[in-house]
Each structure stands twice: as C-alpha cells, then as structure tokens.
Design an enzyme around this catalytic site. Structure first.
Site, mmCIF file in Angstrom:
data_model
loop_
_atom_site.group_PDB
_atom_site.id
_atom_site.type_symbol
_atom_site.label_atom_id
_atom_site.label_comp_id
_atom_site.label_asym_id
_atom_site.label_seq_id
_atom_site.Cartn_x
_atom_site.Cartn_y
_atom_site.Cartn_z
ATOM 1 N N PRO A 63 0.755 -1.070 -0.035
ATOM 2 C CG PRO A 63 -0.407 -1.313 2.071
ATOM 3 C CD PRO A 63 0.608 -1.897 1.233
ATOM 4 C CG HIS A 64 1.751 3.011 -3.129
ATOM 5 N ND1 HIS A 64 1.725 1.742 -3.381
ATOM 6 C CD2 HIS A 64 1.699 3.733 -4.420
ATOM 7 C CE1 HIS A 64 1.260 1.587 -4.617
ATOM 8 N NE2 HIS A 64 1.293 2.666 -5.354
ATOM 9 N N GLY A 65 0.395 5.805 -1.041
ATOM 10 C CA GLY A 65 -0.470 6.952 -1.508
ATOM 11 C C GLY A 65 -0.524 7.334 -2.848
#
Length: 141
Positions: A63-65
């Site tokens: 997960p990342h922005g």
C-alpha cells in the site's frame, strides 16, 4: 535498499485486521508513528487502493499513497506489517503489507528492491513468516 528507510519501530509482526481497509490504515498509522508522513497520507493510501489494488502476489501487498499526497510525506520510508491470520484482499489472502511513502520518484528504487526480494521465494517466505524485527531488517536493509 537504503538503511534509513526502515525504522525498526515500523516493523509490526503480530497485527490483525478485519479487512483490507483496516490493514491499510494500520500501515499508514505505522508511517505516521515514525514521523515519515502526516495523518492525511493514510486517506491517500486508501484512495490509491480504491483506484488499483496494491496486492502484488505471494500474500504480499504494497500500500502507498496517490501522486497528490506527496506533500503529506515528510521523508521516504517503508513499514512492514505482518498479519499472521491473513487479511482478505479482494479475494486474495495477504499476510504481509509493506507500506511505502516516497517523495518524487523515490518509490521507484524502493519498489525495485522489494520486487527483487519478493521474487526470491526463500526471502519472501522469510518476510512472510518473520517473528523477529531483526529477521525483517536483515532481509530489507
């Protein structure tokens, strides 16, 4: 991988989450707790997940922005959050999340380094089954 990216306090090996959103929130919270990102980055991680799944296979998600969340990143960092009981990730069981926060193009070498590790079945298994922070640091730093 650069050894300043992974704060040992961001290695959480015995977490649980009822669903994918809670798992992503836990990753984001780990990044907030080590001072790598501001609070709004967590919502950007969830927004990214709604756009495209961060599941990469072998029980791992990254997960990342979003690109618009770069201003919420104080410094490049990763977190490693292990969910021994697994989390349903849109039909796939995920036991390991590697959360990423990177300004600019900082995520490219991070993703490349992670891919190298995850493509090695023994190293990937070591990460998925790690019970000690030192095991994770040995593989990633």
């Amino acid at each position: 991988m650069r050894d300043d990216l992974l704060d040992p306090r961001a290695v959480l090996l015995n977490e649980s989450a009822p669903d994918r959103e809670a798992a992503i929130r836990r990753c984001g919270r780990a990044l907030v707790e080590v001072g790598a990102v501001a609070e709004p980055y967590i919502e950007a991680m969830l927004e990214r997940e709604r756009t495209i799944s961060t599941y990469v296979g072998e029980g791992v998600a990254i997960p990342h922005g979003t690109n618009t969340s770069k201003d919420d990143i104080k410094r490049d960092a990763i977190c490693v959050v292990r969910f021994p009981d697994g989390v349903d990730w849109d039909g796939e069981p995920v036991t390991l999340c590697v959360g990423i926060a990177a300004r600019g193009e900082g995520h490219v070498p991070l993703l490349a380094a992670l891919a190298d590790i995850l493509l090695d079945p023994d190293r990937a298994r070591t990460l998925r089954e790690a019970t000690e922070v030192s095991q994770v640091l040995k593989e990633l730093v």
